[in-house]
Design an enzyme around this catalytic site. Sequence first.
Site, short mmCIF file in Angstrom:
data_model
loop_
_atom_site.label_atom_id
_atom_site.label_comp_id
_atom_site.label_asym_id
_atom_site.label_seq_id
_atom_site.Cartn_x
_atom_site.Cartn_y
_atom_site.Cartn_z
N HIS A 48 -45.86 -31.26 -50.44
CA HIS A 48 -46.76 -30.66 -50.17
C HIS A 48 -47.87 -30.03 -50.93
O HIS A 48 -47.23 -29.96 -51.75
CB HIS A 48 -45.12 -29.35 -49.86
CG HIS A 48 -46.34 -28.26 -49.03
ND1 HIS A 48 -46.50 -28.09 -47.69
CD2 HIS A 48 -46.89 -27.52 -49.42
CE1 HIS A 48 -47.88 -26.66 -47.99
NE2 HIS A 48 -47.56 -26.27 -49.34
N GLY B 280 -63.56 -51.08 -24.68
CA GLY B 280 -62.34 -49.79 -24.85
C GLY B 280 -61.40 -50.19 -26.01
O GLY B 280 -60.38 -49.34 -25.79
N GLY B 281 -61.70 -51.29 -26.11
CA GLY B 281 -59.69 -51.47 -27.03
C GLY B 281 -60.18 -51.26 -28.76
O GLY B 281 -61.23 -50.10 -28.78
#
Length: 469
Positions: free
Chosen positions: A448, A181-182
């Site tokens: 933004h 699960g790396g």
Amino acid sequence: MTKNYDLVVIGGGPAGYAAALYGSAAGLKVAIVEENKIGGTCLHVGCIPAKELLETASVLRSVRQAKDFGIAISQDPVIDLSISQNRKQTIIDQLFAGLNSLLAGRDVTIYSGTGLLGANRKIEIQQNGETEIIQGTNVLLATGSTPRTIQGFEIDGKTVMTSDEFLSIEKTPNRVAVIGGGAIGCEFASLLNDLGSSVTLLESLDEILPGCDKDVSTAVRRSFVKKGIDIQTGVQVEGHEGDAEKTTVSWSDKGQQNQLEVDLVVIAVGRAPNGHAAGLNDTEVVVDEKGFIEVDEKLRTNEKGVWAAGDVVNTPQLAHVGFAEGILVVKEILGESPVSIDPSTVPWCIYCDPEVAFAGLTEESAKAAGYTVAISKHRYSGNGRAMIIGETEGLVKVIAEADESGKAGRILGVHMAGPLVTEQLGQAYLAVNLEATVDEVANHIQAHPTLSELFGETVMSLTGRSLHG
Ligand code: FAD
């Protein structure tokens, strides 16, 4: 007569070709010895193919999401993986051709064959029973790494694969067990889940993505579970039994036995360094018990004039760390006294869904290192751009050093999980590595509406004032 070079590089992966390109750009006479293909793991069986397939998964998610934007798709999308595989190969071929012409354009001599380093920085190049000897004033060992396997799982390329075979699959398997699960295991689990496989992720540690900040691994775990990935942590995989079509994987979970029938097992349990690949007979180069070549912080081996870089040394096994180390070695050769690379501050990007990106200390490692910390976390759920693109899962977490009064100062680490965070890490990486304070970073404007506003907002919170909470 033996040909002489200022620098001979053994291994043409990211560490090796970066050193060759940078060295030749600096005026060194460079040769590179490669026994397979220039580009190494990264280009042929690593970063590039994996990310191309993950991009296919990302496009598929977008198509599935199209109706939320009022775009009607008359039928469920159908994937033809062979087209994605061809696209992948075209990209690899283009990059491979580009790299070779860059090296040729810089007059780097490419030797095809296995390079074996002996005494006096002499390299014997072996190919098809022929040998040639060249010599370097300096030699860089950049022999990389190969996938690790586990006992009881013979790689047959049919029901049991490592990343090397998996990245060439032509058909989506129905049921898959991913062992490990790396970063690579999580990328593969995410990809297969998007492509429609039923995925079980088996990890021996208590959490997936070891090395990541806990808030980040928890966010990814939650998201994976929501998508239907079965995550089994703290388990010991024991073996498998089957035929060329399917196999049953066995594991124990706190003493309890479990079995699962799958069509494919993908082993993603890390990569073994190729420390012995370049012979090294009659040299003082030391290879440790794990197979890493021992180097100091300047990447010097025990043999004068011989350096090592990339996956074959015990630093983060990442292509860009290889690039940086290759460059560092050239600067060392040129006597420029470069600053050593601090492994704890290198950038990490993981391209599962949600993506993960981080640089610097986690909350746990900062505390373990003795820092008093101030922490701020902000979620993408409140970010305008995240809402616009329809991907609001995930967070940005900033860890700063705090003084006695609790006021936040230097930024120690930035950890992200969420939409396109791999493309947002740049400024966070600079902040960590320039040792910027939260006040300095908060003074800068974020455009933004962008996803990066969340980083600005998270840092601003640490100044004691914030705009959005
Ligand atoms: P390698 O790339 O392994 O290259 C070593 C080269 O040396 C090989 O070409 C080999 O043929 C050659 N060689 C070995 N011995 C000899 C010899 N004696 N003579 C001549 N040639 C020799 N990293 C990232 O940064 N980002 C990612 O997204 C990422 N994704 C990955 C995904 C997968 C599935 C995998 C497997 C890896 C990924 N990596 C990623 C890791 C990255 O690929 C490696 O860190 C990188 O390739 C290491 O570079 P290197 O030059 O040290 O070694």
